[in-house]
Design a protein around this motif. Sequence first.
Motif, short mmCIF file in Angstrom:
data_model
loop_
_atom_site.label_atom_id
_atom_site.label_comp_id
_atom_site.label_asym_id
_atom_site.label_seq_id
_atom_site.Cartn_x
_atom_site.Cartn_y
_atom_site.Cartn_z
N ALA A 248 -13.21 8.93 30.01
CA ALA A 248 -13.56 10.23 29.45
C ALA A 248 -15.07 10.40 29.36
O ALA A 248 -15.65 10.58 28.29
CB ALA A 248 -12.92 10.40 28.08
N THR A 249 -15.73 10.34 30.51
CA THR A 249 -17.17 10.56 30.60
C THR A 249 -17.41 11.92 31.25
O THR A 249 -16.58 12.40 32.03
CB THR A 249 -17.85 9.47 31.44
OG1 THR A 249 -17.33 9.51 32.77
CG2 THR A 249 -17.61 8.09 30.83
N PRO A 250 -18.53 12.57 30.95
CA PRO A 250 -18.76 13.91 31.51
C PRO A 250 -18.68 13.96 33.03
O PRO A 250 -18.24 14.97 33.60
CB PRO A 250 -20.17 14.25 31.01
CG PRO A 250 -20.31 13.47 29.73
CD PRO A 250 -19.58 12.18 29.99
N ASP A 251 -19.08 12.85 33.71
CA ASP A 251 -19.08 12.85 35.17
C ASP A 251 -17.78 12.29 35.75
O ASP A 251 -17.67 12.10 36.97
CB ASP A 251 -20.28 12.08 35.72
CG ASP A 251 -20.38 10.65 35.21
OD1 ASP A 251 -19.60 10.29 34.29
OD2 ASP A 251 -21.23 9.89 35.71
N GLY A 252 -16.78 12.03 34.89
CA GLY A 252 -15.48 11.59 35.38
C GLY A 252 -15.52 10.23 36.06
O GLY A 252 -14.94 10.03 37.13
N ARG A 253 -16.16 9.26 35.42
CA ARG A 253 -16.23 7.92 36.01
C ARG A 253 -14.87 7.24 36.00
O ARG A 253 -13.99 7.56 35.21
CB ARG A 253 -17.24 7.06 35.25
CG ARG A 253 -18.65 7.52 35.42
CD ARG A 253 -19.64 6.60 34.76
NE ARG A 253 -20.98 7.18 34.82
CZ ARG A 253 -22.07 6.60 34.33
NH1 ARG A 253 -21.98 5.42 33.73
NH2 ARG A 253 -23.24 7.19 34.43
N VAL A 254 -14.76 6.25 36.88
CA VAL A 254 -13.54 5.49 37.04
C VAL A 254 -13.86 4.01 36.85
O VAL A 254 -14.93 3.54 37.24
CB VAL A 254 -12.95 5.73 38.45
CG1 VAL A 254 -11.81 4.77 38.75
CG2 VAL A 254 -12.49 7.17 38.59
N SER A 255 -12.93 3.28 36.24
CA SER A 255 -13.05 1.83 36.17
C SER A 255 -12.65 1.29 37.53
O SER A 255 -11.46 1.19 37.85
CB SER A 255 -12.14 1.28 35.07
OG SER A 255 -12.30 -0.13 34.94
N ALA A 256 -13.64 0.95 38.34
CA ALA A 256 -13.44 0.76 39.77
C ALA A 256 -13.51 -0.69 40.21
O ALA A 256 -14.54 -1.35 40.01
CB ALA A 256 -14.50 1.55 40.54
N PRO A 257 -12.45 -1.22 40.82
CA PRO A 257 -12.55 -2.53 41.46
C PRO A 257 -13.65 -2.54 42.51
O PRO A 257 -13.81 -1.56 43.26
CB PRO A 257 -11.16 -2.70 42.09
CG PRO A 257 -10.25 -1.92 41.20
CD PRO A 257 -11.07 -0.70 40.84
N VAL A 258 -14.38 -3.63 42.54
CA VAL A 258 -15.45 -3.80 43.53
C VAL A 258 -15.33 -5.20 44.13
O VAL A 258 -14.76 -6.11 43.53
CB VAL A 258 -16.85 -3.63 42.89
CG1 VAL A 258 -17.09 -2.19 42.48
CG2 VAL A 258 -17.05 -4.56 41.70
N ARG A 259 -15.88 -5.34 45.33
CA ARG A 259 -15.97 -6.67 45.94
C ARG A 259 -17.14 -7.43 45.30
O ARG A 259 -18.09 -6.82 44.81
CB ARG A 259 -16.21 -6.55 47.45
CG ARG A 259 -15.13 -5.81 48.22
CD ARG A 259 -15.39 -5.92 49.73
NE ARG A 259 -16.75 -5.49 50.04
CZ ARG A 259 -17.07 -4.29 50.50
NH1 ARG A 259 -16.13 -3.37 50.67
NH2 ARG A 259 -18.33 -3.98 50.77
N TRP A 260 -17.07 -8.75 45.34
CA TRP A 260 -18.16 -9.54 44.77
C TRP A 260 -19.48 -9.23 45.46
O TRP A 260 -20.54 -9.21 44.82
CB TRP A 260 -17.84 -11.03 44.84
CG TRP A 260 -16.95 -11.49 43.74
CD1 TRP A 260 -15.66 -11.91 43.84
CD2 TRP A 260 -17.27 -11.56 42.35
NE1 TRP A 260 -15.15 -12.24 42.60
CE2 TRP A 260 -16.11 -12.03 41.67
CE3 TRP A 260 -18.40 -11.26 41.59
CZ2 TRP A 260 -16.08 -12.22 40.29
CZ3 TRP A 260 -18.38 -11.45 40.22
CH2 TRP A 260 -17.22 -11.92 39.58
N ASP A 261 -19.43 -8.95 46.77
CA ASP A 261 -20.69 -8.67 47.47
C ASP A 261 -21.25 -7.29 47.16
O ASP A 261 -22.36 -6.96 47.59
CB ASP A 261 -20.53 -8.88 48.98
CG ASP A 261 -19.53 -7.94 49.63
OD1 ASP A 261 -18.99 -7.04 48.93
OD2 ASP A 261 -19.26 -8.08 50.83
N GLU A 262 -20.49 -6.48 46.41
CA GLU A 262 -20.99 -5.17 45.98
C GLU A 262 -21.64 -5.21 44.61
O GLU A 262 -22.35 -4.27 44.23
CB GLU A 262 -19.84 -4.15 45.94
CG GLU A 262 -19.23 -3.82 47.28
CD GLU A 262 -18.11 -2.80 47.13
OE1 GLU A 262 -18.26 -1.67 47.61
OE2 GLU A 262 -17.07 -3.14 46.52
N VAL A 263 -21.34 -6.24 43.83
CA VAL A 263 -21.75 -6.25 42.43
C VAL A 263 -23.27 -6.14 42.28
O VAL A 263 -23.78 -5.42 41.41
CB VAL A 263 -21.24 -7.52 41.71
CG1 VAL A 263 -21.86 -7.64 40.32
CG2 VAL A 263 -19.71 -7.49 41.62
N ALA A 264 -24.02 -6.82 43.14
CA ALA A 264 -25.48 -6.87 42.98
C ALA A 264 -26.15 -5.52 43.13
O ALA A 264 -27.28 -5.33 42.65
CB ALA A 264 -26.07 -7.85 43.99
#
Length: 319
Positions: A248-264
Motif C-alpha cells: 500500500a505505497t503511493p506508487d504501487g510497489r510490489v514485494s518482488a523476487p529478485v536474482r542474487w545478481d540483481e541485488v547489488a
Amino acid sequence: MATSSSPATEVQVDGRTVRITNPDRVYFPEIGVSKVDLVHYYLSVGDGIVNALRERPCMMHRFPEGITGERVHQKRLPRGAPEWMETVHVTFPRFDRTADELCVTELAHVVWAVQMSTVEFHPWNSRRGHVEQPDEWRIDLDPGDDCDFATVRRVCAVAHEVLEELGATGFPKTTGSKGVHVYVRVPHAHGFGDVRRAALAFAREVERRTDEATTTWWRKDRDPRKVFVDFNQNARDHTIAAAYSVRATPDGRVSAPVRWDEVADCEPGDFTLSTMPARYAVLGDLHAAIDDHPFDLAPLLEWAARDEAEGRETPPEES
C-alpha cells in the motif's frame, strides 16, 4: 474517497467465476490504479502469488476505500465467501482466540480476496497440516530511519555469504517498502521458538561480519544508520508481505523476487504494479524452486546453543 458505483464485472479464473463489484473504484489515486486493475495484476503473476501463499494461514490487509483510507487487518475469512474458498483453523493462545484464516490453494482464492478489498497478502511461515512447525525461515533486513538502500544491499551480500557457507539456498525479494527479505525453506521439524533461535544465531553472525548490521533488540537503542536483522519475524503469528504481494505505497510497489545478481543494483521502486507483469512474463516465478532446497537448521541451532552458553540471551518475542 468517494465510493464508486460502476457496474459489477465477472472474471473467469481457472473455471471459477468471481464477481467484482465496483471494479472502477480507485485504490491507488496517485497512479490511477483501480480494483479491477489490481485483479489483473494478480492474474498476471498468478503462479507466483499462489506459490507464495499455498496452504499458509494468511492475513489480509484490506483497504475498502483504497490505500488512502482505513487499513483493516483481517485474520478471519470475511462473511459471504463462496463455498469453494478454503481456510485453516489457527489459535492465538495469548488472547484465547481462534480464527479460520484464508488458505490459498488456487488463484481464484486470491482474486476473491481482492474483490473483498485485499491489497496486501501476509502469510504465516507455516502451512496447513503443520501450523505449529514452520517450513520457512525468513531473514528480514529492516533499515533504520537513517539507513539507505545501498546499506541494505551490502548487508544482504553478507547474509548471502553466510548462507553459502552454511550450504543454504536463499531466495531474496524486495519487501516492497525499504528493505529486503530472504527466504529459506526448512523441514517442518521444529517449533517457532527454535526457528526464531536459529534466525537470531544467523543474525548475530551477520552482525559479527559487518558493522552495518545490528541485532539490538530495543528500537530506542538501535543505531538508525544500521540494518536490523529482524529475527523476530520468525515468531509465531508474525507475518510479512508475500512474494508478489502489492504494498500500500503511493506508487504501487510490489514485494518482488529478485536474482542474487540483481541485488547489488536494484531499487525498491523498480518493482511496481506497472512494471511487474512484463518482468514476470519474461522471468516467471523466481521462487518456484524454493521447495527443492530444504535446509537443516541443526548448524544454526548449534550456534544458538553456543551463544546462549556464552550468556547471550534470547530477547522476548514482543518489543
